[in-house]
Scaffold this active site. Structure first.
Site, mmCIF file in Angstrom:
data_model
loop_
_atom_site.group_PDB
_atom_site.id
_atom_site.type_symbol
_atom_site.label_atom_id
_atom_site.label_comp_id
_atom_site.label_asym_id
_atom_site.label_seq_id
_atom_site.Cartn_x
_atom_site.Cartn_y
_atom_site.Cartn_z
ATOM 1 N N ILE A 207 8.803 -0.276 -0.321
ATOM 2 C CA ILE A 207 8.745 -1.292 -1.373
ATOM 3 C C ILE A 207 8.278 -0.736 -2.706
ATOM 4 O O ILE A 207 8.797 -1.097 -3.752
ATOM 5 C CB ILE A 207 7.831 -2.458 -0.934
ATOM 6 N N ASP A 363 -5.338 -4.935 6.416
ATOM 7 C CA ASP A 363 -4.584 -3.708 6.716
ATOM 8 C C ASP A 363 -5.479 -2.489 6.503
ATOM 9 O O ASP A 363 -5.187 -1.620 5.693
ATOM 10 C CB ASP A 363 -3.349 -3.635 5.821
#
Length: 540
Positions: A207, A363
């Site tokens: 991304i 994360d």
């Protein structure tokens, strides 16, 4: 007298007391028998009629919903635009590529005498080849794979385990294209903002791409996170395709609507589009920094400062932090005298953020959790965050404590409190099943158990055995808990899976930095609710 029912027919069994030669009784029995047969036929006809009516009703509902489906597909196609055709061609190429791998493996397996394994029989729909296909399809499907890995309450365990191996890797975008995006986003010459931008990326993923830079004037070292060109169009095209497929599946099989398939896809879409909006990531970082300042933790941990004047939806300019991942033991020892103390700091800061901050970092893998050169803990990359309500966290606390104490009844009660269900749960039976699941810990590698047996008391030894196991085994254990819970009608919020995934990361750091540490029982680690304050928002 006993009355039995079978497949709609009713049978009457008379006890021996009534078995005599009385003709009136025989006539009565005959009449009852005929009545039973009549009722059987009647019930059978009624059942068939009901099924026909049910089918007719479902068919009519489908006809009524057809215009909405067609309109939805048409509108979604318009929103996708010509990019959809390009992605279709790329998808076909990916299918051909992975299909070729499957055929090669199939030819090898065909020569084996043991027969074809199930994975080969499923073809591209098997967990392995579907994960490979997702990786070839790029950003959207990699993120979708990561979502599958973090949502064991929604997907089969075989797919959850396989997609934990989903590898986010992509070739670097040429620096000229990165410069063009910077000019477009910052309105002209980038030289007026940055004195220098390193053309070689520090990191690249599906991304975004990250470059080192230096601000003009202040000469502060920064990093620039740049959204790759065209990635938004790809995401929209892919997610619209997934949405249309979900709508068609629900239309063809209304039972899928009970599983909220379309709602799940909408949630995935919202989550992914939020991750590529760097304004939202900047807000997540500022929220975390505000939490650190409010709790007096800025001397123990930090997150990179955001520079709003050179940050937009597609680029994010942040303070450059220098440090090492929490998995680099040798480097950590060169920075601090006690790696265990640094780990405890990281745990306390993260646990505190669960309710002390609007969102928590969801994360914390080694690339996003560092020990900085100044000895503080650095939290990086807030693209993936979670939200948890005080009610859910209270249940999670009890769950953690019950693992440590092996109190399976408390564990069952906490899971029932956490999971949504429309049925009453047999807590005692649930408790017995959970105990069976956790008893599997006795079958783990003996070296792990011996290493964990250095604790000073029995409870410590037991929980250490739970904590210092292989991550794959812990994932499997967690999936077993979810599977057993689902058999009792429980459905957990996604935050439960996100929290458990972060604990697995911290488990890895514990094994490396503090093998004798019991992170669920150590008094130096606070997982209690004492960090709650008036600024907490109930997001349930």
């Amino acid at each position: 007298m006993a009355i039995l029912a079978s497949r709609g027919a009713i049978y009457v069994h008379l006890p021996p007391l009534f078995h005599h030669s009385n003709k009136l009784l025989n006539i009565s029995k005959s009449v009852r028998s005929r009545a039973s047969i009549g009722r059987s036929i009647g019930l059978s006809l009624f059942a068939r009629y009901s099924q026909a009516q049910d089918f007719s009703s479902r068919f009519q509902d489908s006809i009524d919903n057809l215009p909405n489906l067609v309109e939805d597909i048409f509108q979604t196609t318009l929103n996708t635009g010509p990019r959809g055709a390009v992605r279709l061609a790329q998808g076909i190429q990916a299918v051909i590529g992975v299909g070729g791998e499957w055929l090669t493996d199939l030819s090898k397996s065909a020569n084996a005498s043991s027969g074809l394994p199930m994975q080969m029989q499923l073809g591209l729909l098997s967990p392995l080849y579907l994960r490979k296909l997702f990786e070839r399809m790029g950003a959207t499907y990699i993120k979708l794979g990561q979502f599958i890995a973090s949502a064991p309450t929604l997907f089969p365990p075989e797919y959850v385990l396989e997609f934990q191996r989903c590898f986010d890797s992509a070739p670097a975008v040429p620096f000229e294209e990165i410069q063009a995006i910077l000019r477009q986003e910052l309105g002209g010459q980038i030289d007026t903002i940055y004195e220098y931008v390193d053309p070689v990326p520090l990191a690249t993923a599906s991304i975004a791409q990250v470059h080192g830079a230096r601000l003009r004037g202040s000469l502060e070292e920064v990093v620039i996170k740049v959204l790759k060109p065209g990635i938004e169009d790809v995401l929209v095209a892919d997610l619209n395709f997934v949405y249309v497929v979900a709508r068609i599946l629900e239309f063809l099989n209304p039972e899928l609507s009970r599983a909220s398939l379309v709602s799940i896809v909408k949630d995935i879409k919202a989550s992914m589009l939020e991750e590529v909006d760097f304004k939202k990531e900047a807000a997540n970082i500022e929220s975390f920094r505000g939490y650190l300042e409010a709790m007096g933790l800025v001397g123990q941990a930090t997150a990179p400062k955001v520079y709003p004047h050179c940050s937009t939806k597609r680029i994010l300019t942040m303070e450059r932090l220098y440090g090492v991942p929490l998995t680099d033991l040798d480097s950590i020892r060169s920075l601090v005298s006690s790696p265990e103390t640094s780990l405890i700091t990281a745990l306390n800061v993260w646990f505190g953020s669960l309710l002390g901050c609007e969102t928590f970092h969801a994360d914390v893998h080694a690339g996003n959790l560092w020990l900085l050169r100044d000895g503080r803990i650095g939290f990086l990359d807030f693209g993936i965050v979670g939200r948890i309500s005080p009610k859910t966290w209270t249940a999670m606390e009890i769950f953690f404590t019950s693992i440590s104490s092996e109190d399976y009844e408390a564990m069952a009660s906490s899971l029932v409190e956490m999971g949504a269900t429309d049925t009453d749960v047999d807590v005692k039976a649930f408790t017995r099943d959970l105990k069976k699941v956790f008893s599997s810990i006795q079958n783990l590698d003996t070296e792990i158990i011996v290493a964990a047996s250095r604790g000073s008391n029995t409870n410590t030894t037991t929980i250490a055995a739970n904590v210092v196991v292989d991550e794959f085994q812990m994932n499997a254990l967690f999936l077993d808990v979810v599977r057993v819970s689902e058999s009792y009608g429980l459905r957990f919020p996604r935050e439960f899976a996100l929290l458990m995934k972060q604990l697995l990361y911290f488990d890895r750091y514990t094994r490396l930095l503090a093998p004798n540490l019991n992170m669920l029982q150590d008094d130096r680690i606070s997982i209690a609710s004492n960090r709650r304050n008036s600024n907490i928002v109930d997001l349930q």
